[in-house]
Scaffold this motif. Structure first.
Motif, PDB file in Angstrom:
ATOM      1  N   PRO A 219       0.790  -1.240   0.000  1.00  0.00           N
ATOM      2  CA  PRO A 219       0.000   0.000   0.000  1.00  0.00           C
ATOM      3  C   PRO A 219       0.819   1.287   0.000  1.00  0.00           C
ATOM      4  CG  PRO A 219      -0.108  -1.126   2.129  1.00  0.00           C
ATOM      5  CD  PRO A 219       0.508  -2.084   1.166  1.00  0.00           C
ATOM      6  N   GLU A 220       2.088   1.225   0.432  1.00  0.00           N
ATOM      7  CA  GLU A 220       2.924   2.425   0.446  1.00  0.00           C
ATOM      8  C   GLU A 220       3.714   2.585  -0.851  1.00  0.00           C
ATOM      9  OE1 GLU A 220       5.492   2.581   3.804  1.00  0.00           O
ATOM     10  OE2 GLU A 220       3.879   2.497   5.275  1.00  0.00           O
ATOM     11  N   THR A 221       4.368   1.517  -1.267  1.00  0.00           N
ATOM     12  CA  THR A 221       5.261   1.599  -2.432  1.00  0.00           C
ATOM     13  C   THR A 221       4.591   1.222  -3.746  1.00  0.00           C
ATOM     14  OG1 THR A 221       5.986  -0.703  -2.175  1.00  0.00           O
ATOM     15  CG2 THR A 221       7.178   0.992  -0.924  1.00  0.00           C
ATOM     16  N   LEU A 222       3.431   0.520  -3.656  1.00  0.00           N
ATOM     17  CA  LEU A 222       2.706   0.001  -4.821  1.00  0.00           C
ATOM     18  C   LEU A 222       3.544  -1.000  -5.618  1.00  0.00           C
ATOM     19  CD1 LEU A 222       0.752   3.128  -6.133  1.00  0.00           C
ATOM     20  CD2 LEU A 222       0.047   1.389  -4.490  1.00  0.00           C
ATOM     21  N   LYS A 223       4.539  -1.599  -4.959  1.00  0.00           N
ATOM     22  CA  LYS A 223       5.322  -2.652  -5.603  1.00  0.00           C
ATOM     23  C   LYS A 223       4.616  -3.990  -5.405  1.00  0.00           C
ATOM     24  CE  LYS A 223       9.877  -0.480  -5.303  1.00  0.00           C
ATOM     25  NZ  LYS A 223      11.263  -0.594  -4.764  1.00  0.00           N
TER      26      LYS A 223
END
Length: 248
Positions: A219-223
């Motif tokens: 959810p933070e990096t979208l990796k």
């Protein structure tokens, strides 16, 4: 030919293991394929694997990285089904020569006859592209109106309007938000069921390892998250030697 080998190698990982980005592919190489330990001179780190991708696949000239040694070249060639890098070179050169022999030159007379046809095809392609752009605009408009966006709330995603700053268009990621949760794992966590991973992992923007109950993106990096492996469990969860046992 090192560039060709690396390109074929990473493409094969993407095809076989469904790893869509370079980080996932580099991690799989190091943590799943690699047969040597960090103490071995032939060991390759995730950082170096990513740098090789940056230099040879993305053609970043400013990236400084040592060329793969003979062990790594042979290792990649063997993953592709060859006995060694030398065999890969030989068969690659033969394929290139055969393709060049098959190339034919179109006679000038035929080129003149197909002049109008070429322009006709160009017009058709242009109309098709314009139609595609219009369709994409309509779809995007409808997508925003139907609120396919989601937003992260501490441990889970919730449906959201796409106008919010940190919203994510879930039509791109197809995350099952009803079952996607961030959890804390312990040695009692059921990591596998019938041999299939039940937990996915990824690192936060602060490089902290975090765990989730479904496939998706961090959810933070979208990796893209990776499915849990025995290596990751033993490295980050079972920190004591006595704990090196996976509970299915």
């Amino acid at each position: 030919m090192i560039k060709a080998l690396l390109t074929d190698f990473f493409n094969e990982i993407e095809k076989k293991e469904i790893k869509k980005n370079k980080n996932a592919q580099a991690t799989f190489w190091v943590e799943e394929l690699q047969e040597v330990t960090p103490a071995d001179k032939n060991y390759i780190s995730i950082r170096k694997a990513t740098r090789l991708y940056n230099k040879y696949i993305e053609d970043r000239e400013q990236v400084i990285v040592k060329e793969p040694n003979k062990y790594l070249l042979d290792f990649m060639a063997q993953y592709l089904g060859y006995s060694s890098f030398e065999e890969y070179l030989t068969k690659k050169e033969l394929t290139t020569e055969n393709n060049e022999k098959k190339t034919t030159i179109i006679p000038k007379k035929i080129e003149k006859q197909s002049f109008l046809k070429k322009h006709k095809n160009t017009v058709v392609i242009g109309v098709s592209l314009l139609s595609t752009l219009l369709l994409f605009s309509l779809v995007k408009s409808n997508t925003n109106n139907s609120e396919t966006c989601i937003i992260w709330k501490e441990t889970h995603f919730e449906k959201s309007t796409c106008s919010l700053k940190k919203s994510v268009d879930n039509s791109l990621y197809k995350i099952d938000i009803e079952n996607f949760k961030k959890i804390e794992v312990t040695k009692e966590t059921p990591f596998f069921k019938n041999g299939k991973p039940q937990i996915w992992y990824g690192k936060s923007s602060k490089r902290k390892m975090e765990y989730f109950t479904q496939r998706g993106v961090h959810p933070e990096t979208l990796k893209e998250l990776d499915p849990i492996t025995e290596y990751i469990i033993n490295k980050y969860v079972f920190t004591e030697k006595a704990d090196k046992t996976i509970l299915n």
